[in-house]
Write a protein that holds these residues in place. Structure first.
Motif, short mmCIF file in Angstrom:
data_model
loop_
_atom_site.label_atom_id
_atom_site.label_comp_id
_atom_site.label_asym_id
_atom_site.label_seq_id
_atom_site.Cartn_x
_atom_site.Cartn_y
_atom_site.Cartn_z
N ARG A 121 1.29 7.95 11.73
CA ARG A 121 0.96 7.74 10.32
C ARG A 121 1.64 6.46 9.85
O ARG A 121 2.85 6.31 9.95
N SER A 172 0.85 -1.19 0.00
CA SER A 172 0.00 0.00 0.00
C SER A 172 0.88 1.24 0.00
O SER A 172 1.93 1.26 0.66
N LYS A 199 -0.67 4.24 0.66
CA LYS A 199 -1.52 5.20 1.36
C LYS A 199 -1.26 5.14 2.86
O LYS A 199 -1.04 4.07 3.42
N GLU A 200 -1.29 6.30 3.48
CA GLU A 200 -1.05 6.40 4.92
C GLU A 200 -2.36 6.66 5.67
O GLU A 200 -3.25 7.36 5.18
N TYR A 201 -2.41 6.09 6.88
CA TYR A 201 -3.57 6.27 7.74
C TYR A 201 -3.09 6.55 9.16
O TYR A 201 -1.96 6.19 9.53
N GLN A 202 -3.96 7.19 9.94
CA GLN A 202 -3.63 7.51 11.32
C GLN A 202 -4.03 6.34 12.22
O GLN A 202 -5.20 5.96 12.28
N VAL A 203 -3.03 5.74 12.89
CA VAL A 203 -3.27 4.62 13.79
C VAL A 203 -2.54 4.89 15.10
O VAL A 203 -1.30 4.99 15.13
N GLU A 239 -1.85 -2.84 8.71
CA GLU A 239 -0.58 -2.11 8.66
C GLU A 239 0.45 -2.92 7.89
O GLU A 239 0.75 -4.06 8.23
N VAL A 271 -7.47 -1.11 10.04
CA VAL A 271 -6.40 -0.83 9.09
C VAL A 271 -5.37 -1.95 9.15
O VAL A 271 -4.87 -2.29 10.23
N ARG A 314 -3.79 -0.69 4.50
CA ARG A 314 -5.01 -0.87 3.72
C ARG A 314 -6.20 -0.78 4.68
O ARG A 314 -6.28 -1.57 5.64
N LYS A 315 -7.10 0.16 4.40
CA LYS A 315 -8.23 0.38 5.29
C LYS A 315 -9.38 -0.54 4.91
O LYS A 315 -9.77 -0.65 3.75
#
Length: 384
Positions: free
Chosen positions: A283, A273, A275-279, A295, A293, A287-288
């Motif tokens: 950051r 992936s 794409k970055e997400y807040q966990v 990681e 998510v 994959r959401k």
């Protein structure tokens, strides 16, 4: 009676000290132990710092100036996330993303070979990374012999390097387009390998370093993933397919111990992936999904970090060396064999050229020189 003149007392030479700008070595200067007054094993103690331990620093500086090449091929059906995984590995957009074929787009009848090169830099070290993609592989109704264009491309790169190598006025640094690593993407079916997977790896494992990966492994449960990995390993062993790192190339017990752990982890169950997400306030790449998510760099979620450490941080140079010393040397010997009927020197030189690398290295200098002369004679067809 003449006076006795005492001998002149000369001061002892000053032992040079290690320069302050040279970093101290952990093991100290090399001091060989004396083994007698004669013979080849005779040693002598160093009286002061010479600078032998700076050879590593010299090599590092030279490598940083010239940089190095690394060529990776990705093979698998469309939609398995090949380009995304490569971009995630190098944290850069080094591979063009190719989406699945649309209804209006005509699927190519044969496998295409597309390569893209980028120069990436980290810590002052430059690397020319070439990613070779194979769109169209496995997308046909009839996939018979669909690996042949890939095998042809790999051999063409060996041939190109060989022609440059045997030129009389060859370049100081031969451009290296040989494929050092082939990532083969296995569809996450959870059942077993397809016949196409087996045939591809059976044919290509002889000419290139193959590393199998299970794509989009987040579609499998933990139990399904473990069972699938075990089933794939058994099928590869039953079919006589050896993926990189091969057991016969382990140089010592330390290598064997490290490589055994890698072989037990294959095929790597990965998720890619960009794409970055807040966990948890950080950051992360992932994959959401509806339930959270996934990681990418979390070893509890997938084996991406293990694959990256293996490919880049511990075995990148070995991948290049195995390509040059094993796969390329095998191709080179076969090319020399193909000129056997036309060369009078073949009767005595072919056995030397076709010998394994370890035996050829042990030849005496004179015999090694004769071998080189014979190889040059066999290279004449390239000059015609």
């Amino acid at each position: 009676m003449s006076e006795i003149v005492p001998p002149e007392v000369r001061p002892k030479p000053v032992v040079p000290a290690k320069p302050s700008h040279v970093a101290p070595h952990s093991s100290g200067p090399f001091v060989p132990s004396p083994q007698g007054t004669g013979g080849e094993g005779r040693g002598s103690a160093l009286l002061g710092y010479i600078g032998i331990d700076t050879i590593i620093e010299q090599m590092r500086k030279k490598t940083m100036k010239t940089g190095f090449d690394f060529n990776i091929m990705v093979v698998g059906q469309s939609g398995l996330g090949k380009s995304t995984l490569v971009n995630t590995l190098f944290k850069s957009q080094v591979s063009r993303r190719t989406t699945s074929w649309s209804r209006d787009e005509k699927i190519p009848k044969t496998v295409e070979i597309k390569s893209v090169s980028h120069v990436i830099e980290e810590g002052g070290v430059k690397m020319k990374l070439t990613v070779v993609d194979t769109p169209g592989f496995g997308d046909q109704i009839n996939n018979e012999n669909c690996w042949e264009p890939i095998s042809k491309y790999i051999n063409e790169q060996y041939e190109k390097f060989l022609k440059e190598e045997v030129n009389i006025a060859r370049k100081k640094r031969i451009p290296d387009t040989r494929v050092h690593c082939c990532l083969y993407f296995i569809s996450p079916t959870g059942h077993s390998l397809r016949q196409l997977d087996i045939e591809f790896m059976k044919h290509l494992s002889r000419v290139v370093n193959i590393i199998p990966v299970i794509a989009k492994s987040d579609t499998l449960t933990l139990d399904e993933k473990t069972e699938f990995k075990q089933r794939v390993r058994k099928e590869l062993e039953a079919c006589g397919i050896e993926c990189y790192p091969q057991k016969e190339f382990d140089e010592d017990m330390e290598d064997k111990s490290d490589n055994d752990k890698i072989r037990e982890a294959m095929p790597f169950a990965v998720v890619g992936s960009d794409k970055e997400y807040q966990v948890n306030g950080k950051r992360v790449l992932g994959r959401k999904t509806a339930w959270g998510v996934v990681e990418v760099e979390n070893p509890n979620h997938c084996e991406f970090s293990l694959l990256r450490d293996f490919m880049i941080r511990s075995h990148l140079q070995d991948l290049k060396e195995v390509t040059h010393n094993i796969h390329y040397e095998t191709y080179r010997a076969k090319r020399f064999c193909s000129y056997a009927p036309f060369n009078p020197l073949w009767n005595w030189s072919s056995s030397l050229v076709a010998q394994p690398l370890q035996i050829r290295k042990s030849l005496s200098p004179s015999l090694a020189l004769l071998t080189l002369v014979s190889e040059f004679a066999l290279d004449n067809p390239f000059q015609l």
